[in-house]
Design a protein around this motif. Structure first.
Motif, PDB file in Angstrom:
ATOM      1  N   ASP A 172       0.810  -1.213   0.000  1.00 51.17           N
ATOM      2  CA  ASP A 172       0.000   0.000   0.000  1.00 51.17           C
ATOM      3  C   ASP A 172       0.848   1.270   0.000  1.00 51.17           C
ATOM      4  O   ASP A 172       0.315   2.371  -0.043  1.00 51.17           O
ATOM      5  N   GLY A 173       2.171   1.112   0.107  1.00 54.92           N
ATOM      6  CA  GLY A 173       3.026   2.293   0.170  1.00 54.92           C
ATOM      7  C   GLY A 173       3.482   2.777  -1.179  1.00 54.92           C
ATOM      8  O   GLY A 173       4.381   3.605  -1.277  1.00 54.92           O
ATOM      9  N   GLY A 174       2.922   2.293  -2.253  1.00 52.55           N
ATOM     10  CA  GLY A 174       3.329   2.711  -3.575  1.00 52.55           C
ATOM     11  C   GLY A 174       3.607   1.518  -4.450  1.00 52.55           C
ATOM     12  O   GLY A 174       3.342   0.374  -4.078  1.00 52.55           O
ATOM     13  N   PRO A 175       4.148   1.734  -5.641  1.00 51.64           N
ATOM     14  CA  PRO A 175       4.454   0.624  -6.545  1.00 51.64           C
ATOM     15  C   PRO A 175       5.527  -0.283  -5.967  1.00 51.64           C
ATOM     16  O   PRO A 175       6.299   0.110  -5.100  1.00 51.64           O
ATOM     17  N   ALA A 176       5.562  -1.521  -6.427  1.00 47.57           N
ATOM     18  CA  ALA A 176       6.541  -2.484  -5.929  1.00 47.57           C
ATOM     19  C   ALA A 176       7.958  -1.999  -6.194  1.00 47.57           C
ATOM     20  O   ALA A 176       8.258  -1.426  -7.244  1.00 47.57           O
ATOM     21  N   VAL A 177       8.848  -2.213  -5.187  1.00 46.18           N
ATOM     22  CA  VAL A 177      10.233  -1.758  -5.306  1.00 46.18           C
ATOM     23  C   VAL A 177      10.975  -2.672  -6.283  1.00 46.18           C
ATOM     24  O   VAL A 177      10.906  -3.887  -6.186  1.00 46.18           O
ATOM     25  N   ARG A 178      11.688  -2.067  -7.212  1.00 49.17           N
ATOM     26  CA  ARG A 178      12.481  -2.853  -8.149  1.00 49.17           C
ATOM     27  C   ARG A 178      13.976  -2.588  -7.884  1.00 49.17           C
ATOM     28  O   ARG A 178      14.503  -3.056  -6.893  1.00 49.17           O
ATOM     29  N   ASP A 179      14.634  -1.812  -8.742  1.00 55.06           N
ATOM     30  CA  ASP A 179      16.057  -1.522  -8.545  1.00 55.06           C
ATOM     31  C   ASP A 179      16.230  -0.460  -7.458  1.00 55.06           C
ATOM     32  O   ASP A 179      15.382   0.408  -7.264  1.00 55.06           O
ATOM     33  N   ILE A 180      17.373  -0.544  -6.754  1.00 55.53           N
ATOM     34  CA  ILE A 180      17.717   0.431  -5.716  1.00 55.53           C
ATOM     35  C   ILE A 180      19.019   1.103  -6.125  1.00 55.53           C
ATOM     36  O   ILE A 180      20.044   0.434  -6.291  1.00 55.53           O
ATOM     37  N   HIS A 181      18.958   2.430  -6.302  1.00 59.47           N
ATOM     38  CA  HIS A 181      20.138   3.177  -6.754  1.00 59.47           C
ATOM     39  C   HIS A 181      20.597   4.106  -5.629  1.00 59.47           C
ATOM     40  O   HIS A 181      19.889   5.038  -5.257  1.00 59.47           O
TER      41      HIS A 181
END
Length: 467
Positions: A172-181
């Motif tokens: 619910d906190g936003g779109p799914a996390v993908r890459d982390i920069h």
């Protein structure tokens, strides 16, 4: 004594070199210098074998030297340097007796011979000097205790600053996390920079092995990530750092893992409460008592409606399969069915660490951080963990000294060296080959530059002096 300690520290820094001293933890350097400053220390002149026997293993393990041969060279050089400073006592020569010594001499005499007073080399300590030494010992003990308490306080603060981690069934906190920069970040602990202006990108689904010398800052880097203390980590990124064992209490090992699914636990508790209220209303209606409402002012229809919502949600989050999944993970980590029903306080620290690892695998966060996960595992559990991590669908970073484990589970290597993070594709063996080739190329480039520099200097010399 203070002068000897200062001289010892100077020699250690000179022999090891400033780069090594900066990389290794300061307490290790202080310990080495203090051992060598001891007036009773046997250096093992002239080759320094006494230093090697006392400190060789520490020098190798801490990364001060690269190999055993290098360690022997450093020990020999330390012995030589300390000798030039007059800190190496000459070894007493063994002399033969002029005449034979009778071991039973004086045994038949009526009066035992008076014991001759021992002759001490050097001045005797006065009571004032002894009092100073005692005061210094007490001061050192207080300092060590203060440092330990400070370390405990830092760990408690870190633990309190960690965000709560539990199973999330929908984001619910936003779109799914993908890459982390993470770009141009630094990690500082106790005023000391462990990582400076590093930039790294963690690609979704990649499995990273974090390697580097002991004390270089690997664990501190993982902690900083777990606390979201590095810019570039999304706020809704679910990060779990497996660092400490679970608390020992009356909760069973299986229930401890299942409790990580907070939503499931809350729904099941609410379901049990509503079912009981529904039964109470039915009993009251049967005997013609009550108002038709529960203590929470809910009528029978409202309770039935809420129970229907709970059952749908439990089905959506696959609550029925949670217990089997948790039991399977614990079994993989060598927990028998009987052990899974034991209370956590009945387990040792190593087994509670396995429960913490099982919770992490059960939660399945966006980014899983593992610090030496194989330390508390037997061979069966290590092999199972390798197989489980190979199928891990998300991103994880693992710190491990087990070469075969890294070769099996990782797809990339993060090398922490010189306060910088360097990324390499492939497993640990591939990383070593790539880095060795890179170092060879650097050496060739250096030698080429040196030849060009020497040639240029020779040409200038010829031009200036007309040779």
């Amino acid at each position: 004594m203070a002068a000897a300690a200062a001289a010892s520290m100077g020699v250690v820094r000179e022999v090891l070199g400033p780069d090594v001293v900066e990389e290794v933890d300061q307490p290790i350097i202080d310990y080495i210098a203090n051992v060598l400053a001891d007036e009773d220390f046997d250096f093992g002149a002239p080759d320094g074998h006494g230093i090697f026997e006392a400190l060789g293993e520490l020098l190798i393990d801490s990364g001060c030297v690269s190999s055993q041969d290098h360690c022997l060279q450093v020990c020999s050089k330390l012995c030589e340097k300390f000798g030039k400073h007059g800190l190496v006592k000459p070894k007493q020569a063994v002399r033969s007796l002029v005449t034979p010594l009778r071991m039973n001499a004086g045994m038949d005499d009526d009066v035992a011979p008076k014991k001759q007073p021992e002759v001490f080399e050097g001045p005797l300590l006065s009571s004032r000097d002894k009092a100073k030494i005692e005061r210094k010992k007490r001061k050192d003990e207080r300092q060590r205790e203060a440092q330990y308490q400070m370390h405990v306080a830092e760990m408690e603060a870190l633990r309190a600053g960690m965000p709560p981690v539990f199973v999330i069934h929908n984001n619910d906190g936003g779109p799914a996390v993908r890459d982390i920069h993470m770009e141009n970040f630094s990690v500082t602990v106790g005023g000391r920079d462990l990582i400076q202006e590093a930039t790294i990108t963690l690609a979704f689904g990649r499995h990273y092995g974090l390697v580097g010398r002991n004390g270089s800052g690997k664990t501190s880097f993982l902690r900083a990530m777990a606390m979201h203390a590095i810019d570039g980590i999304p706020k809704n990124c679910h990060i779990l750092h497996v660092e400490q064992e679970v608390v020992g209490d009356d909760t069973t090992a299986l229930q401890c893992v299942l409790n990580a699914d907070v939503e499931r636990v809350q729904l099941m508790q609410e379901e049990a409460r509503l079912v009981q209220q529904q039964k109470d209303l039915e009993i009251e209606a049967e005997f013609g008592q009550g108002s038709g409402k529960s203590k929470g002012d809910l009528d029978k229809d409202s309770i039935s409606k809420r129970l229907e919502e709970i059952y749908k949600r439990l089905e959506f989050i696959d609550a029925d399969a949670a217990e089997a999944r948790a039991a399977s993970i614990l079994a993989g980590l060598s927990f028998t069915p009987e052990m899974q029903r034991k209370r956590t306080k009945e387990f040792s620290g190593g087994w509670r660490m396995r429960i913490a690892l099982a919770r992490a695998l059960f939660i399945e966060p966006d980014l899983l951080l593992l610090d030496e996960p194989t330390n508390h595992l037997d061979l069966h559990a290590v092999l199972w963990l390798e197989t489980y991590l190979l199928k891990w669908p998300k991103t994880f970073i693992v710190v491990s000294h087990a070469r075969e484990f890294l070769n099996t589970v990782v797809t990339d290597i993060l090398h922490l060296y010189g306060r910088k993070l360097h990324a390499y594709k492939g497993d640990y063996d591939t990383f070593e080959r790539t880095r060795e080739e890179h170092l060879k190329n650097q050496q060739k480039a250096f030698e080429t530059n040196e030849k060009a520099r020497s040639h240029m200097q020779g040409t200038l010399h010829c031009i200036m002096f007309g040779v």
